[in-house]
Design an enzyme around this catalytic site. Structure first.
Site, PDB file in Angstrom:
ATOM      1  CG  HIS A 160       6.148  -2.477  -7.010  1.00  0.00           C
ATOM      2  ND1 HIS A 160       5.140  -3.342  -7.395  1.00  0.00           N
ATOM      3  CD2 HIS A 160       5.906  -2.191  -5.703  1.00  0.00           C
ATOM      4  CE1 HIS A 160       4.329  -3.552  -6.365  1.00  0.00           C
ATOM      5  NE2 HIS A 160       4.774  -2.868  -5.325  1.00  0.00           N
TER       6      HIS A 160
ATOM      7  CB  SER B 208       4.515  -3.789  -1.997  1.00  0.00           C
ATOM      8  OG  SER B 208       4.467  -2.563  -2.659  1.00  0.00           O
ATOM      9  CB  ALA B 209       4.215  -0.565   1.689  1.00  0.00           C
TER      10      ALA B 209
ATOM     11  CD  GLU C  46       5.138  -5.256 -10.428  1.00  0.00           C
ATOM     12  OE1 GLU C  46       4.495  -5.921 -11.258  1.00  0.00           O
ATOM     13  OE2 GLU C  46       4.710  -4.245  -9.857  1.00  0.00           O
TER      14      GLU C  46
ATOM     15  N   GLY D 268       0.858  -1.180   0.000  1.00  0.00           N
ATOM     16  CA  GLY D 268       0.000   0.000   0.000  1.00  0.00           C
ATOM     17  C   GLY D 268       0.892   1.227   0.000  1.00  0.00           C
TER      18      GLY D 268
END
Length: 245
Positions: free
Chosen positions: A160, A123-124, A196, A90
């Site tokens: 990413h 991710s985050a 990714e 997020g």
């Protein structure tokens, strides 16, 4: 040696697949059979209820119970009692601010680095596992009190990670140029650009690149280097200052 065990995933969803589908076998082998329940931290997204439902559905399909920290009346106690922690993706600034607001930075560090419980980020959640969130791709939609993160590893990650598109007419900086600008500042640690589909498995003092895509490593003052799945990145776990020229 450190008892830390980390699975740091670049992205939650890979094109053509479902939530965590591309890394579900990695998750199962990482968590193993000892872990029965996972503590999920959904702070990176605004709708925490919906996020927890998505994560719960996935982890239950893999054989694990899932508790979301936002449903606990005492988040610190929830971390203290957890068997494993998963922080989802997020907005990285929103996530880090909530970790500070709930006094969780020290508690998560202790559980992972001293008690050795498994930590998974995507991710985050991968961004906040590193020294700082200076190399996130996200907009600073809120202000955390510091950009310093959990520091579970002594370097930074750019999830990413995108290679420049040679056909693009876009005139903004490429990801590589932005990371180079970061390294123009003094004493900046290495940055691992995880494409990714890539993830980093850390077990104690050993770090291995896993997944289906490679990674690009940026060291201050040096040309970036290209790495395939299976690469041993254990050298990044030593004090990063010794890697800087």
């Amino acid at each position: 040696g450190s008892p830390r065990r980390l699975l740091l995933v670049s992205n939650s969803t890979l094109h053509g697949g479902g939530y965590l589908g591309h890394c579900q076998q990695h998750i199962q082998s990482f968590l193993g059979q000892k872990v029965k329940r996972v503590l999920f931290i959904p702070y990176a997204l605004h709708d925490r209820d919906a996020y927890a439902r998505t994560a719960r559905e996935k982890f239950e399909s893999l054989g694990y119970g899932l508790d979301s920290i936002h449903e606990s009346c005492d988040p610190v106690e929830a971390v203290r009692k957890s068997e494993a922690i998963f922080i989802g993706g997020g907005n990285t600034f929103r996530l880090l601010k909530a970790l500070y607001d709930n006094s969780l930075i020290h508690e998560i560090r202790k559980r992972v680095l001293e008690d050795g419980i498994p930590y998974m980020g995507s991710s985050a959640g991968t961004n906040v596992a590193t020294i700082s969130i200076n190399t996130t791709n996200d907009m600073p939609i809120v202000y955390p009190p510091s950009l310093q993160a959990l520091g579970l590893v002594p370097f930074n990650i750019n999830p990413h990670y995108l290679d420049p598109d040679v056909k693009s007419t876009h005139m903004g900086e490429t990801r590589e140029e932005r990371i180079r600008q970061y390294h123009e500042e003094p004493n900046t640690p290495p940055v691992l650009g995880l494409r990714e589909g890539a993830m980093l498995l850390v077990e104690g003092d050993k770090a291995t690149l896993q997944g289906v895509t490679g990674a690009r490593l940026f060291l201050r003052g040096k040309k970036p280097t290209e790495h395939e799945p299976g690469t041993d990145f254990s050298f990044l776990l030593i004090d990063s200052n010794s890697l800087n020229p």
